[in-house]
Design a protein around this motif. Structure first.
Motif, PDB file in Angstrom:
ATOM      1  N   TYR A  72       0.805  -1.221   0.000  1.00 48.83           N
ATOM      2  CA  TYR A  72       0.000   0.000   0.000  1.00 48.83           C
ATOM      3  C   TYR A  72       0.838   1.271   0.000  1.00 48.83           C
ATOM      4  CZ  TYR A  72      -3.710  -3.179   1.498  1.00 48.83           C
ATOM      5  OH  TYR A  72      -4.612  -4.208   1.580  1.00 48.83           O
ATOM      6  N   LEU A  73       2.118   1.152   0.343  1.00 52.51           N
ATOM      7  CA  LEU A  73       2.943   2.337   0.596  1.00 52.51           C
ATOM      8  C   LEU A  73       4.010   2.637  -0.453  1.00 52.51           C
ATOM      9  CD1 LEU A  73       3.443   1.806   4.423  1.00 52.51           C
ATOM     10  CD2 LEU A  73       2.024   3.542   3.324  1.00 52.51           C
ATOM     11  N   LEU A  74       4.218   1.748  -1.418  1.00 50.02           N
ATOM     12  CA  LEU A  74       5.264   1.988  -2.413  1.00 50.02           C
ATOM     13  C   LEU A  74       5.071   3.332  -3.102  1.00 50.02           C
ATOM     14  CD1 LEU A  74       5.852  -1.469  -4.104  1.00 50.02           C
ATOM     15  CD2 LEU A  74       7.487  -0.115  -2.804  1.00 50.02           C
ATOM     16  N   GLY A  75       6.124   4.109  -3.129  1.00 50.01           N
ATOM     17  CA  GLY A  75       6.081   5.410  -3.776  1.00 50.01           C
ATOM     18  C   GLY A  75       5.556   6.533  -2.901  1.00 50.01           C
ATOM     19  N   THR A  76       5.251   6.244  -1.649  1.00 53.07           N
ATOM     20  CA  THR A  76       4.702   7.244  -0.734  1.00 53.07           C
ATOM     21  C   THR A  76       5.787   8.199  -0.251  1.00 53.07           C
ATOM     22  OG1 THR A  76       2.926   5.795   0.000  1.00 53.07           O
ATOM     23  CG2 THR A  76       3.579   7.526   1.521  1.00 53.07           C
ATOM     24  N   THR A  77       5.404   9.435  -0.039  1.00 43.29           N
ATOM     25  CA  THR A  77       6.286  10.444   0.540  1.00 43.29           C
ATOM     26  C   THR A  77       5.728  10.848   1.898  1.00 43.29           C
ATOM     27  OG1 THR A  77       6.948  11.284  -1.626  1.00 43.29           O
ATOM     28  CG2 THR A  77       7.244  12.765   0.254  1.00 43.29           C
ATOM     29  N   LEU A  78       6.590  10.836   2.900  1.00 40.52           N
ATOM     30  CA  LEU A  78       6.219  11.277   4.241  1.00 40.52           C
ATOM     31  C   LEU A  78       6.602  12.744   4.376  1.00 40.52           C
ATOM     32  CD1 LEU A  78       5.206  10.629   7.099  1.00 40.52           C
ATOM     33  CD2 LEU A  78       7.541   9.912   7.652  1.00 40.52           C
TER      34      LEU A  78
END
Length: 108
Positions: A72-78
């Protein structure tokens, strides 16, 4: 991979120091069921690594993610915002088809 903005990095370092934690305390990002959109983000300091974890590093911040959450988180930016529209960590997730108004939950 999960990316960290400069503002998020600064806030993580400040929180780690304020909570008396050292560099061995990495960031753990996870996805759990719940929230008004179906899935919720979890963000915490953690030192334990399991066999199902992947580790990413961006701007000197190590991020641990279990393999189930990674889907679900691939490519996510925090990111971190302290502006008028809200204060706190924000997940900019390209996999989310919708998010709730508060930004704490999402759907795919």
């Amino acid at each position: 991979m999960i990316n960290v903005t400069e503002k998020a990095k600064e806030r993580i370092v400040a929180l780690r120091t304020a909570e008396g934690k050292n560099d061995a305390h990495n960031i753990r990002v996870a996805v759990e069921g719940g929230g008004c959109s179906g899935l919720m983000y979890e963000l915490k300091f953690d030192t334990s690594l399991s066999d199902s974890d992947e580790i990413f590093e961006d701007k000197g911040i190590k991020i641990m993610v279990d393999k189930k959450s990674l889907l679900y988180l691939l490519g996510t930016t925090l990111d971190f915002s302290d502006g008028l529209n809200g204060k706190g960590f924000q997940f900019i997730n390209p996999n989310a088809s919708r998010t709730c108004g508060c930004g704490e939950s999402f759907a795919v």
